[in-house]
Design a protein around this motif. Structure first.
Motif, PDB file in Angstrom:
ATOM      1  N   SER A  49      -1.138   4.806   2.024  1.00  0.00           N
ATOM      2  CA  SER A  49      -0.426   3.800   0.939  1.00  0.00           C
ATOM      3  C   SER A  49      -2.301   2.834   0.172  1.00  0.00           C
ATOM      4  N   GLN A  99       7.284   3.444  -3.939  1.00  0.00           N
ATOM      5  CA  GLN A  99       7.615   3.239  -2.446  1.00  0.00           C
ATOM      6  C   GLN A  99       9.536   2.820  -3.091  1.00  0.00           C
ATOM      7  N   ASP A 181       3.369   7.089  -4.716  1.00  0.00           N
ATOM      8  CA  ASP A 181       3.280   7.184  -2.817  1.00  0.00           C
ATOM      9  C   ASP A 181       5.211   6.815  -2.519  1.00  0.00           C
TER      10      ASP A 181
HETATM   11 MG   LIG Z   1       2.946   4.151   2.554  1.00  0.00          MG
END
Ligand SMILES: [Mg+2]
Ligand SMILES: Nc1ncnc2c1ncn2[C@@H]1O[C@H](COP(=O)(O)OP(=O)(O)OP(=O)(O)O)[C@@H](O)[C@H]1O
Ligand SMILES: Nc1ncnc2c1ncn2[C@@H]1O[C@H](COP(=O)(O)OP(=O)(O)OP(=O)(O)O)[C@@H](O)[C@H]1O
Ligand code: SF4
Ligand SMILES: [Mg+2]
Lengths: 329, 339
Positions: A49, A99, A181
């Protein structure tokens, strides 16, 4: 050969910790061509990330900074541009899906308002044009009955639909690069499969390059042409996906592929034991040390691995592995 | 009377288990409705084996497991554990029987009390039961730490001083303390990194072999399930739609939902990717408070027919080891979707 769309060279991102400074990204280089797709894999905390945030100019304030290296996007050097220019690029040319779809949508606005807002800010569309375009985008990400659902609030949608709304928002400005992500971590496999199909189709139609972050090798195999295996802030291995899966050159990659119980088409009574990678990722404060950071978990470790950071061994078709014994695997 | 072999080996026999929750809807005067999270399901586990329950989020996996352990109350049904009618036990009998059934939870971060040392966490079930003299308990804790691959020195540490995988090991050691017959694992590796996942899965299988443990294993990861189970129940909206032993179910999946699930698993295997066509099941599952009259999967099923909309399919045996709840399978005995 023409310049790639995105070129990251010797990138080093440092985080200030209580007990000093740690290179959360340590000498990372890769390239992404227009319309290409690349995946980052690796365990939690390896810097996947952080790489994405670095490219987006969204590193945690006061804590993270780009210490050295270059990020060249479409000929423009991102590490030195103004905040204003970065914001413009973020809105229009590189966008990101995060996410957790629930936390990144605003609960008090309808999904239509949120998509239209992006369109108005970045493409200067009028209110009604933006609204119509929002409906088209919801349709494009296959939300059934888009004309009605455009007035729904996020809580009225399922997890998979919220993630599709996020994709619609990310696509609203027709970006050249879409960074996703772990876009499906919280979703059921059948929904994940739909999202993957959707991303692949959008890529075909619009030519958007995709950077996908995941911890699932299967997802990499289905989604990307090339992959980068990250370990403790470093590039452990990168290259073409099929080639690496067929013949990984880094013990970590090899472990990641074989530690997962892959579903088999025809089962017999035989049971095998899963290959383990013993131990865990080292803590952040150990990143940057001049040795192989995987050594404590590696079954091929030798004295050299403990003494010096391994250089990248180069193989065909751009496959590179940072391991002293890469040739022996 | 003849007792056949299968029956003597049976550890857990769950019959017609139903769990419902009262849900208030529509403000002050709205009538309470019932959400049937688990609706008339039956399954068995033989001693020393693993039954896996799979299914998408909200299908009722956790609720079923909690009901088996009496951590939520069953509305209907029977749970027979090792020959006793578990749901009707009271007081001391219940306490003793409960110690024979332990839970391992999904989240190793929140399932352990942060203020208690690891050794105490592991010993707690023994303290609660109070059937083993205090002096012996330390000895048991030592053995458990060793069995799950933790160091002796780590006994004095607090949960936050362990990694996720280590915390899950503590959870496993604790579950083993009372020498249970049955261990219910609810997504035991979902919160862990793949590398650590492999460590825990290998550990569970090793402990199963060493101690003859029986697992009820819940997971949404079909690769993990295939690796761990002896038999498997696929749940959809509170119902078991397919149930069978490992080989029958994976080699010959029959229910359209099972087929779709399997086809959705991303694979590193080029051959499998090329051979298997993805079966899409667009749309959402129905509102659990307003279930359709017929098959609950009908609105997403690619091969649904008129009968599927109007009539509930029953779970029927295709072979002795394999049952399916689908009208089309029931008519023909073969899968209505084939690649
Ligand atoms: Mg991550
Ligand atoms: N704001 C922050 N302050 C300090 N450290 C941070 C911060 N954000 C992330 N880190 C640390 O940086 C490291 C890399 O984090 P990153 O989020 O890039 O990992 P990741 O590979 O994306 O992992 P995951 O798979 O869990 O998402 C981790 O050790 C993390 O704890
Ligand atoms: N205490 C409760 N009160 C009301 N409804 C509940 C309660 N617990 C669960 N439910 C509902 O029962 C259904 C089944 O939930 P359950 O947690 O058993 O699903 P699951 O299969 O374990 O899902 P997941 O994979 O997300 O863990 C869901 O619709 C859920 O919202
Ligand atoms: S450099 Fe050494 S320790 Fe590191 S991965 Fe290669 S063999 Fe293992
Ligand atoms: Mg659950």
């Amino acid at each position: 050969m023409s310049e790639p769309l995105l070129k990251v060279q010797n990138l080093r991102i440092e985080l200030s910790l209580r007990d000093g400074i740690a290179p959360v990204i340590d000498d990372l280089s890769f390239e992404l061509g227009a319309g290409e797709s690349i995946s980052f894999v690796g365990e939690s905390g390896c810097g996947k990330s952080m790489t994405a945030l670095g490219i987006m100019g969204l590193l945690p304030e006061k804590v993270g900074r780009i210490a050295s290296g270059t990020i060249t996007f479409d000929g423009e050097e991102l590490t030195t541009v103004t905040q204003k220019r970065l914001r413009a690029i973020r809105g229009n040319e590189i966008s990101m899906i995060f996410q957790e779809p629930m936390t990144s949508l605003n609960p008090v606005y309808t999904v239509g308002e949120q998509i239209a807002e992006v369109l108005r800010a970045h493409q200067g569309l009028s209110k009604s044009a933006a609204w119509n375009c929002a409906i088209e985008l919801l349709d494009a990400v296959r939300i059934p009955n888009a004309r009605r659902r455009v007035s729904d609030y996020p809580f009225q949608m399922s997890g998979g639909q919220r993630q599709r709304v996020m994709i619609a928002i990310a696509l609203a400005c027709e970006p050249k690069i879409l960074i996703a992500d772990e876009p499906t971590t919280a979703l059921d496999v059948t929904v994940q499969a739909e999202i993957f199909d959707l991303l692949n189709e959008l890529k075909r139609q619009t030519g958007t390059a995709i950077i996908m972050i995941t911890h699932d090798m299967g997802a990499v195999a289905e989604m990307a042409e090339r992959m980068i295996v990250m370990y403790a802030g470093r590039n452990a291995e990168q290259g073409p996906v099929e080639q690496i899966i067929d013949h990984p050159r880094h013990p970590y990659t090899k472990g990641l592929i074989s530690c997962v119980p892959h579903i088999m088409a025809t089962l017999n009574d035989e049971r095998y034991e899963l290959t383990e990678i013993a131990g865990i990722v080292p803590p952040l404060r150990e990143f940057g040390q001049d040795r192989c950071l995987f050594a404590s978990r590696c079954n091929m470790v030798s004295q050299k691995c403990l003494d010096k950071r391994p250089p990248e061994a180069i193989f065909g078709d751009g496959q590179r592995a940072a391991c002293w014994h890469a040739g022996a695997i | 009377m003849m007792i056949d072999d299968a029956q003597t080996k049976l550890l857990l026999d769950v019959q017609n288990l139903t769990v419902r929750f009262a849900i208030k809807r529509g403000g002050l005067f709205g009538k309470a409705k019932h959400l049937y999270a688990v609706d008339d399901i039956s399954f068995q586990i033989k001693r020393g084996e693993t039954l896996a329950i799979v299914g998408e989020s909200g299908s009722g996996k956790t609720t079923a497991a909690l009901a088996v352990a009496r951590l939520v109350s069953a509305y209907k049904g029977r749970v027979n554990l090792n020959g006793t009618d578990f749901l009707s036990l009271q007081d001391e009998d219940l306490r003793q029987a409960r110690s024979k059934m332990q839970f391992i939870f999904q989240d190793p971060y929140s399932s352990l009390n942060p203020r208690i040392r690891a050794e105490k966490i592991v010993c707690e079930p023994l303290d609660n039961l109070d059937t083993i003299p205090k002096e012996e308990r330390q000895n048991i804790v030592d053995k458990l730490f060793e069995a799950v691959g933790l160091h002796h020195e780590q006994q004095r540490l607090f949960p936050h001083q362990f990694s996720g995988g280590q915390r899950q090991r503590i959870g496993i050691a604790r579950a083993l303390a009372t020498q249970p017959d049955l261990i219910i694992c609810d997504e035991p590796v979902s919160a862990l990194d793949v590398a650590v996942q492999a460590q825990i899965l290998n550990l569970l299988r090793k402990l199963q072999a060493d101690f003859g443990l029986t697992f009820l294993f819940i997971s949404h990861d079909l690769g993990v399930v295939q690796h761990m189970c002896d038999s498997i129940a696929v749940m959809y909206m509170g119902k078991i739609v397919e149930y069978g032993d490992r080989k029958s179910l994976f080699n010959n999946p029959l229910h359209p939902y099972t087929k779709a699930l399997l086809s959705a698993v991303p694979s590193v295997d080029k051959k499998r990717r090329a051979e298997s066509k993805r079966i899409l099941i667009p749309g959402d599952p129905p509102d659990p408070l307003d279930l359709p009259k017929g098959c609950r999967f009908a609105n997403r099923c690619p091969v649904a027919q008129g009968r599927c909309q109007s009539e509930k399919p029953r779970l029927n045996e295709v072979t002795q080891a394999h049952s399916v709840a689908c009208h089309l399978v029931n008519e023909t005995g073969i899968a209505p979707i084939h690649e």
